[in-house]
Design an enzyme around this catalytic site. Structure first.
Site, short mmCIF file in Angstrom:
data_model
loop_
_atom_site.label_atom_id
_atom_site.label_comp_id
_atom_site.label_asym_id
_atom_site.label_seq_id
_atom_site.Cartn_x
_atom_site.Cartn_y
_atom_site.Cartn_z
N ASP A 55 -12.25 5.17 4.86
CA ASP A 55 -10.86 5.15 5.30
C ASP A 55 -10.58 3.86 6.09
OD1 ASP A 55 -8.40 5.76 6.66
OD2 ASP A 55 -8.85 7.89 6.36
N THR A 118 5.95 -4.90 0.18
CA THR A 118 6.91 -4.55 -0.86
C THR A 118 8.31 -5.04 -0.52
OG1 THR A 118 8.07 -2.62 -1.78
CG2 THR A 118 7.04 -2.31 0.36
N GLU A 120 10.77 -3.23 -0.71
CA GLU A 120 11.52 -2.09 -0.19
C GLU A 120 11.76 -2.18 1.31
OE1 GLU A 120 10.54 1.81 -1.52
OE2 GLU A 120 9.91 1.12 -3.49
N TYR A 145 8.22 5.82 3.40
CA TYR A 145 7.30 4.84 2.81
C TYR A 145 7.68 3.42 3.24
CZ TYR A 145 5.62 1.44 -0.60
OH TYR A 145 5.09 0.32 -1.18
P1 NAD Z 1 -1.81 3.16 -5.35
O1 NAD Z 1 -1.25 4.38 -4.70
O2 NAD Z 1 -2.00 3.14 -6.83
O3 NAD Z 1 -3.22 2.80 -4.69
C1 NAD Z 1 -3.46 2.88 -3.33
C2 NAD Z 1 -4.97 2.89 -3.08
O4 NAD Z 1 -5.20 2.89 -1.68
C3 NAD Z 1 -5.68 4.12 -3.66
O5 NAD Z 1 -6.85 3.74 -4.35
C4 NAD Z 1 -6.01 4.96 -2.43
O6 NAD Z 1 -7.19 5.74 -2.58
C5 NAD Z 1 -6.17 3.88 -1.36
N1 NAD Z 1 -5.91 4.38 0.00
C6 NAD Z 1 -4.82 5.04 0.43
N2 NAD Z 1 -4.95 5.35 1.73
C7 NAD Z 1 -6.15 4.87 2.12
C8 NAD Z 1 -6.85 4.86 3.36
N3 NAD Z 1 -6.36 5.44 4.47
N4 NAD Z 1 -8.05 4.24 3.41
C9 NAD Z 1 -8.58 3.64 2.31
N5 NAD Z 1 -7.96 3.64 1.10
C10 NAD Z 1 -6.77 4.24 1.02
O7 NAD Z 1 -0.84 1.98 -4.87
P2 NAD Z 1 -0.43 0.62 -5.63
O8 NAD Z 1 0.78 0.86 -6.42
O9 NAD Z 1 -1.63 0.02 -6.24
O10 NAD Z 1 0.01 -0.26 -4.36
C11 NAD Z 1 -0.93 -1.11 -3.71
C12 NAD Z 1 -0.21 -1.87 -2.60
O11 NAD Z 1 0.84 -2.65 -3.15
C13 NAD Z 1 0.44 -0.96 -1.55
O12 NAD Z 1 0.24 -1.55 -0.29
C14 NAD Z 1 1.91 -0.96 -1.93
O13 NAD Z 1 2.72 -0.76 -0.81
C15 NAD Z 1 2.07 -2.36 -2.49
N6 NAD Z 1 3.13 -2.55 -3.50
C16 NAD Z 1 3.19 -1.74 -4.61
C17 NAD Z 1 4.17 -2.00 -5.57
C18 NAD Z 1 4.25 -1.16 -6.84
O14 NAD Z 1 5.18 -1.34 -7.63
N7 NAD Z 1 3.33 -0.26 -7.10
C19 NAD Z 1 5.06 -3.05 -5.41
C20 NAD Z 1 4.97 -3.84 -4.26
C21 NAD Z 1 4.00 -3.59 -3.31
O1 TDX Z 2 10.56 10.41 -12.95
C1 TDX Z 2 11.16 9.49 -12.38
N1 TDX Z 2 12.44 9.21 -12.75
C2 TDX Z 2 13.18 8.20 -12.17
O2 TDX Z 2 14.35 7.99 -12.55
C3 TDX Z 2 10.54 8.67 -11.34
C4 TDX Z 2 9.13 8.95 -10.91
C5 TDX Z 2 11.28 7.66 -10.79
N2 TDX Z 2 12.58 7.43 -11.17
C6 TDX Z 2 13.31 6.29 -10.58
C7 TDX Z 2 13.25 6.12 -9.09
C8 TDX Z 2 13.33 4.61 -8.92
O3 TDX Z 2 14.70 4.21 -8.94
O4 TDX Z 2 12.68 5.11 -11.12
C9 TDX Z 2 12.66 4.06 -10.15
C10 TDX Z 2 11.21 3.65 -9.91
O5 TDX Z 2 10.57 4.73 -9.26
P1 TDX Z 2 9.06 4.61 -8.69
O6 TDX Z 2 8.14 4.31 -9.81
O7 TDX Z 2 8.81 5.83 -7.87
O8 TDX Z 2 9.15 3.28 -7.83
P2 TDX Z 2 9.98 2.84 -6.52
O9 TDX Z 2 10.47 4.00 -5.76
O10 TDX Z 2 10.99 1.82 -6.96
O11 TDX Z 2 8.80 2.13 -5.67
C11 TDX Z 2 7.83 1.29 -6.33
O12 TDX Z 2 8.11 -0.06 -6.16
C12 TDX Z 2 7.95 -0.60 -4.87
C13 TDX Z 2 6.41 1.59 -5.84
O13 TDX Z 2 6.12 2.97 -6.02
C14 TDX Z 2 6.25 1.18 -4.40
O14 TDX Z 2 4.91 1.37 -3.98
C15 TDX Z 2 6.59 -0.27 -4.29
O15 TDX Z 2 6.55 -0.68 -2.96
#
Ligand code: NAD
Ligand code: TDX
Length: 329
Positions: A55, A118, A120, A145
């Site tokens: 963690d 992000t 966001e 978040y």
């Molecule tokens: P994800 O949820 O797929 O992966 C997160 C990982 O972090 C997992 O493997 C989980 O086990 C690990 N984790 C969570 N809490 C933990 C803890 N306390 N200690 C150790 N490990 C821990 O997320 P993702 O989509 O890969 O996002 C990764 C990063 O990128 C995040 O910081 C997220 O905010 C950022 N981000 C994501 C997006 C997106 O579109 N997915 C966009 C911009 C930024």
């Molecule tokens: O079933 C769905 N139907 C739908 O309309 C889901 C799961 C989502 N949505 C909408 C919500 C959002 O407007 O689609 C858009 C994208 O949803 P998510 O995949 O949950 O992404 P979002 O909330 O935009 O956040 C993502 O981008 C920024 C990542 O999960 C974050 O970790 C990142 O920071």
């Protein structure tokens, strides 16, 4: 190099990208394997990467791992907005306390720290707004978040200014690509359709996201590590904005389904309307360009990956949909 969250979607792709393009790094992953972490994501890297299950809030473990790392790239976080609305506690803990724990270890031992954040954190934009988010946009997070990510960003800035740690921050737009958890928008629709179900659109589907391929995100992170200025923030995004209804329609078309094969489900509370990043800084300062400039092709390849890798996502699907059922979405 220590990669936190390397068993997650972006962190896992980052590890693969690093092994392929930056073999000079010896990589250690620190990941707690929460519901979102998956050892299977790192299977192709087995033998080339050290894995520490733990963690980021565990100060002793973090101290030990940071002490032997030159570079720390911090992806680990609770990442799903819907989960944060339902239960914010792990978001405050992992995203804020976890980042704080890493920062304190970096303060003690040094090392180059990159914090993955992000778009966001900036809140949302009107659909017709002409100005996008920039590195100067004031923070205005909407969800637990995004508020927890904003808190983490502020801590990183404070540790740079007050303690002089060598850190950078990136704020990326929505990512898509292989190994993304089936709770997220695109994989949820693709796997629903593969299993004979329907796509699910929140509300009226006019919410806009800027879809960026995960490999373009990771190229940007490496550029920031090698050429970014310490203390700076860089926005990342493809520039390709689409509303959710358009995405669902494109997924249906690429999967050979009729255009109406989706349903509207209740909207997400506080649902951000639109995100869009102005990426002038990273493009002009670091010369970053997205290689995936054809979203349709990138999405088709991603759908192909989910078709070929049901072994990876199949075991996650039922639990993810049970959570949505409880939320009525
Ligand atoms: P994800 O949820 O797929 O992966 C997160 C990982 O972090 C997992 O493997 C989980 O086990 C690990 N984790 C969570 N809490 C933990 C803890 N306390 N200690 C150790 N490990 C821990 O997320 P993702 O989509 O890969 O996002 C990764 C990063 O990128 C995040 O910081 C997220 O905010 C950022 N981000 C994501 C997006 C997106 O579109 N997915 C966009 C911009 C930024
Ligand atoms: O079933 C769905 N139907 C739908 O309309 C889901 C799961 C989502 N949505 C909408 C919500 C959002 O407007 O689609 C858009 C994208 O949803 P998510 O995949 O949950 O992404 P979002 O909330 O935009 O956040 C993502 O981008 C920024 C990542 O999960 C974050 O970790 C990142 O920071």
């Amino acid at each position: 190099m220590l990669v936190t969250g390397g068993a997650g979607f972006i962190g896992g792709n980052f590890v693969h990208h690093t092994l392929r393009h930056h073999p000079e790094y010896e990589v250690c992953v620190l990941d707690a394997l929460t519901y979102a972490g998956n050892r299977a994501t790192l299977r192709p890297a087995a033998g080339s990467v050290e894995f520490a299950e733990g963690d980021i809030c565990d100060a002793e473990l973090v101290d030990r791992l940071v002490a032997r790392s030159d570079v720390i790239v911090h992806f680990a976080a609770e990442s799903h907005v819907d989960n944060s609305l339902n239960g914010p506690e792990p978001f405050v803990r992992s995203n804020i306390i976890g980042t704080y724990t890493l920062l304190e270890a970096v303060r003690r031992h040094g090392g180059r720290f990159h914090h993955v954040s992000t778009d966001e954190v900036f809140g949302d934009l009107a659909l017709d707004a002409t100005r996008k988010f920039t590195e100067e946009t004031p923070y205005r997070p909407s969800s637990p978040y995004s508020a927890s990510k904003a808190g983490a960003d502020h801590l990183v800035r404070a540790w740079v200014r007050s303690y002089g740690i060598a850190a950078t921050i990136s704020n990326c737009a929505n990512n898509y690509g292989p190994y993304q958890h089936v709770e997220k928008f695109i994989p949820r629709q693709v796997t629903n359709l593969m299993l004979g179900g329907r796509a699910k659109l929140y509300g009226d589907g006019r919410n806009v996201r800027e879809w960026t391929h995960v490999d373009d995100h990771n190229t940007a992170v490496h550029l920031i590590l090698s050429h970014g200025r310490v203390g700076e923030t860089y926005l990342i995004g493809s520039g390709d904005e689409r509303n959710n209804k358009q995405i669902v329609e494109l997924v249906l078309e690429l999967m050979g389904q009729p255009p109406g094969a989706y349903e509207h489900v209740p909207d997400r509370p506080g649902h951000d309307l639109r995100y869009a990043n102005d990426t002038t800084k990273i493009r002009t300062e670091l010369g970053w360009r997205p290689a995936y400039d054809d979203f349709r092709a990138g999405l088709a390849a991603t759908i192909g990956w989910y078709r070929d890798n049901e072994w990876w996502w199949g075991p996650l699907k039922e639990t993810a949909e049970e959570r949505y059922l409880a939320l009525g979405r």
